[in-house]
Design a protein around this motif. Structure first.
Motif, PDB file in Angstrom:
ATOM      1  N   GLU A 101       0.794  -0.950  -0.063  1.00 51.34           N
ATOM      2  CA  GLU A 101       0.143   0.192  -0.074  1.00 51.34           C
ATOM      3  C   GLU A 101       0.764   1.133   0.067  1.00 51.34           C
ATOM      4  N   LYS A 102       0.335   2.402  -0.729  1.00 48.20           N
ATOM      5  CA  LYS A 102       1.199   3.526  -0.805  1.00 48.20           C
ATOM      6  C   LYS A 102       1.528   4.012   0.527  1.00 48.20           C
ATOM      7  N   PRO A 103       2.695   4.694   0.804  1.00 50.40           N
ATOM      8  CA  PRO A 103       3.579   4.843  -0.022  1.00 50.40           C
ATOM      9  C   PRO A 103       4.499   3.492  -0.047  1.00 50.40           C
ATOM     10  N   LEU A 104       5.412   3.272  -0.877  1.00 49.16           N
ATOM     11  CA  LEU A 104       6.172   2.295  -1.019  1.00 49.16           C
ATOM     12  C   LEU A 104       7.129   2.084   0.371  1.00 49.16           C
ATOM     13  N   SER A 105       7.589   3.595   0.726  1.00 51.23           N
ATOM     14  CA  SER A 105       8.359   3.360   1.992  1.00 51.23           C
ATOM     15  C   SER A 105       8.374   4.776   2.507  1.00 51.23           C
ATOM     16  N   CYS A 106       9.118   4.953   3.555  1.00 50.20           N
ATOM     17  CA  CYS A 106       9.175   6.386   4.129  1.00 50.20           C
ATOM     18  C   CYS A 106      10.856   6.837   3.860  1.00 50.20           C
ATOM     19  N   ASP A 107      11.472   6.085   3.348  1.00 53.94           N
ATOM     20  CA  ASP A 107      12.904   6.624   3.140  1.00 53.94           C
ATOM     21  C   ASP A 107      13.355   5.859   1.954  1.00 53.94           C
ATOM     22  N   ILE A 108      14.319   6.519   1.390  1.00 60.96           N
ATOM     23  CA  ILE A 108      14.702   6.178  -0.126  1.00 60.96           C
ATOM     24  C   ILE A 108      15.685   4.760  -0.032  1.00 60.96           C
ATOM     25  N   ASN A 109      16.257   4.653   1.000  1.00 61.67           N
ATOM     26  CA  ASN A 109      17.251   3.483   1.076  1.00 61.67           C
ATOM     27  C   ASN A 109      16.633   2.195   1.114  1.00 61.67           C
ATOM     28  N   SER A 110      15.595   2.282   1.971  1.00 62.27           N
ATOM     29  CA  SER A 110      14.840   0.786   1.990  1.00 62.27           C
ATOM     30  C   SER A 110      13.920   0.608   0.712  1.00 62.27           C
ATOM     31  N   ALA A 111      13.630   1.479  -0.122  1.00 63.54           N
ATOM     32  CA  ALA A 111      13.122   1.595  -1.078  1.00 63.54           C
ATOM     33  C   ALA A 111      14.096   0.966  -2.216  1.00 63.54           C
ATOM     34  N   LYS A 112      15.204   1.302  -2.302  1.00 61.14           N
ATOM     35  CA  LYS A 112      16.062   0.879  -2.919  1.00 61.14           C
ATOM     36  C   LYS A 112      16.594  -0.431  -2.885  1.00 61.14           C
ATOM     37  N   THR A 113      16.595  -0.832  -1.566  1.00 61.09           N
ATOM     38  CA  THR A 113      16.871  -2.077  -1.274  1.00 61.09           C
ATOM     39  C   THR A 113      15.761  -3.254  -1.769  1.00 61.09           C
ATOM     40  N   ILE A 114      14.683  -2.806  -1.699  1.00 58.78           N
ATOM     41  CA  ILE A 114      13.433  -3.513  -2.268  1.00 58.78           C
ATOM     42  C   ILE A 114      13.718  -3.654  -3.724  1.00 58.78           C
ATOM     43  N   LEU A 115      14.038  -2.719  -4.298  1.00 58.44           N
ATOM     44  CA  LEU A 115      14.281  -2.812  -6.027  1.00 58.44           C
ATOM     45  C   LEU A 115      15.765  -3.739  -6.165  1.00 58.44           C
ATOM     46  N   GLU A 116      16.604  -3.789  -5.144  1.00 56.47           N
ATOM     47  CA  GLU A 116      17.771  -4.623  -5.666  1.00 56.47           C
ATOM     48  C   GLU A 116      17.200  -6.193  -5.216  1.00 56.47           C
ATOM     49  N   ILE A 117      16.557  -6.383  -4.296  1.00 54.94           N
ATOM     50  CA  ILE A 117      16.055  -7.747  -4.126  1.00 54.94           C
ATOM     51  C   ILE A 117      15.402  -8.231  -5.261  1.00 54.94           C
ATOM     52  N   GLU A 118      14.076  -7.299  -5.670  1.00 51.96           N
ATOM     53  CA  GLU A 118      13.521  -7.601  -6.887  1.00 51.96           C
ATOM     54  C   GLU A 118      14.374  -8.025  -8.078  1.00 51.96           C
ATOM     55  N   ASN A 119      15.316  -7.137  -8.326  1.00 55.90           N
ATOM     56  CA  ASN A 119      16.200  -7.267  -9.546  1.00 55.90           C
ATOM     57  C   ASN A 119      16.946  -8.649  -9.449  1.00 55.90           C
ATOM     58  N   GLN A 120      17.448  -8.896  -8.120  1.00 54.43           N
ATOM     59  CA  GLN A 120      18.130 -10.195  -7.938  1.00 54.43           C
ATOM     60  C   GLN A 120      17.485 -11.444  -8.481  1.00 54.43           C
ATOM     61  N   SER A 121      16.106 -11.223  -8.053  1.00 47.26           N
ATOM     62  CA  SER A 121      15.281 -12.423  -8.381  1.00 47.26           C
ATOM     63  C   SER A 121      14.914 -12.466 -10.138  1.00 47.26           C
ATOM     64  N   ASN A 122      15.337 -11.466 -10.776  1.00 48.61           N
ATOM     65  CA  ASN A 122      15.157 -11.723 -12.216  1.00 48.61           C
ATOM     66  C   ASN A 122      13.598 -11.593 -12.647  1.00 48.61           C
ATOM     67  N   LYS A 123      12.690 -11.121 -11.615  1.00 47.33           N
ATOM     68  CA  LYS A 123      11.395 -11.030 -12.144  1.00 47.33           C
ATOM     69  C   LYS A 123      10.626 -10.114 -11.337  1.00 47.33           C
ATOM     70  N   LYS A 124       9.720  -9.324 -11.762  1.00 48.01           N
ATOM     71  CA  LYS A 124       8.983  -8.487 -10.808  1.00 48.01           C
ATOM     72  C   LYS A 124       8.020  -9.269  -9.763  1.00 48.01           C
ATOM     73  N   ARG A 125       8.067  -8.771  -8.605  1.00 49.54           N
ATOM     74  CA  ARG A 125       7.446  -9.404  -7.480  1.00 49.54           C
ATOM     75  C   ARG A 125       6.551  -8.472  -6.519  1.00 49.54           C
TER      76      ARG A 125
END
Length: 345
Positions: A101-125
């Motif tokens: 649910e919005k917002p994705l996060s309240c800080d940019i670091n955790s948001a970028k970590t989420i993106l990194e984890i998703e990228n490592q799985s090679n698929k959008k989740r």
């Protein structure tokens, strides 16, 4: 399929009710760090004298780890905003698809970590919940802008205001996540929809300057009124867009007003009507979506998420798109705190 709800306030229960319609055979479990919100009907009226687990026929777990250990295929992150980032990171470790649910996060670091984890799985989740992307009024407005009906857009006014104590009649507004800094509250992050659909309509902003803060007598510790002057690069030209967010407007208001060289557009997202006025002909055209019920857009949003999980559709707002609105919101916070303009690089 098994679904885990992390948080079951008003928005969590709304998604739960819709999920039971769309996936009636889905097993539903839940974890709530706070159990203050009662069972709610579709209009957010409390249903007395029954437990949430019995009413929805779900099993609740006492810890997040225990709930995640049940290996749900889908996880709904619908707890207070401050917890979205860390909760999503934990959910992704189970290889689940995650509705945030919005917002994705309240800080940019955790948001970028989420993106990194998703990228490592090679698929959008991951899927970020911005239900206005499914509103037929907003979708029609974008179509009208693409048709260049009122010529070059010169100025845009966006407003979103509602009296906070009336948001959730079932609870003391002072205890709500929207009212508390420690829970990620405040008009900027809570009303982040306006940043999201600004990006949807006009692209990314170039610069902004915010003024406001805690201006009312509401008993809260977060900003309740913010005015943001922005510049967008829209169709290779500078476009001034003013965005006003507040917790005190009554009656509530949510609109987008656009002024162009050949006329104007008044898009009211409360009444779900658009009025296009052309100067040369002195005529107007009304697009009426007032038959749209509040839950309709949430239902479409959840349908998109389920189709995404099944591999049939892409999410309208994925992590990369969700980060854009978060960066916008955090830039507003920075400008407000420092009292100076913010320039996007």
């Amino acid at each position: 399929m098994k679904a885990l709800f992390i948080g079951l306030g008003s928005i969590g229960q709304r998604h739960l009710r819709n999920l039971k319609i769309l996936l009636p055979d889905c097993e539903i479990i839940a974890y709530r760090s706070s159990k203050q919100v009662p069972v709610l009907d579709p209009d957010n009226n409390p249903i007395e004298n029954i437990s949430l687990s019995k009413f929805y026929n779900i099993k609740e777990y006492e810890t997040l780890d225990n709930a995640l250990s049940q290996k749900p295929e889908i996880v709904f992150v619908t707890n207070p905003s401050k917890m979205h980032g860390s909760t999503t990171i934990a959910a992704l470790q189970t290889d689940a698809y995650v509705f945030i649910e919005k917002p994705l996060s309240c800080d940019i670091n955790s948001a970028k970590t989420i993106l990194e984890i998703e990228n490592q799985s090679n698929k959008k989740r991951c899927f970020v919940g911005f239900q206005y992307r499914y509103n037929p009024t907003l979708i029609q407005l974008k179509k009208i802008l693409n048709q260049n009906i009122i010529g070059k857009i010169i100025n845009v006014q966006i407003a979103n205001g509602e009296y906070l104590p009336y948001w959730h009649p079932y609870e003391d507004y002072r205890k709500s996540y929207a009212a508390k800094k420690q829970l990620g509250g405040g008009a900027i992050l809570t009303q982040i929809h306006d940043f999201d659909y600004s990006i949807y309509l006009f692209g990314l902003p170039k610069s902004l300057y915010a003024i406001g803060g805690k201006l009312s007598n509401l008993n809260i510790d977060v900003e309740d009124c913010v005015n943001i002057s922005t510049i967008f690069n829209y169709k290779n030209s500078n476009l001034p867009v003013n965005i006003n967010l507040d917790y005190i407007s009554w009656p509530s208001r949510r609109y987008i007003k656009l002024y162009g060289e050949n006329g104007s557009i008044n898009c009211d997202l409360n009444s779900n009507k658009i009025n296009v006025m052309i100067r040369e002909t002195n005529k107007n055209k009304i697009y009426d979506f007032s038959s749209t019920k509040r839950n309709d857009v949430f239902f479409k949003e959840l349908s998109n998420f389920i189709s995404f999980v099944k591999g049939e559709e892409d999410p309208k707002v994925d992590i990369k798109e969700g980060i854009k609105s978060l960066e916008f919101a955090l830039a507003v916070k920075s400008s407000l705190a420092e009292g100076k303009p913010f320039f996007f690089t």
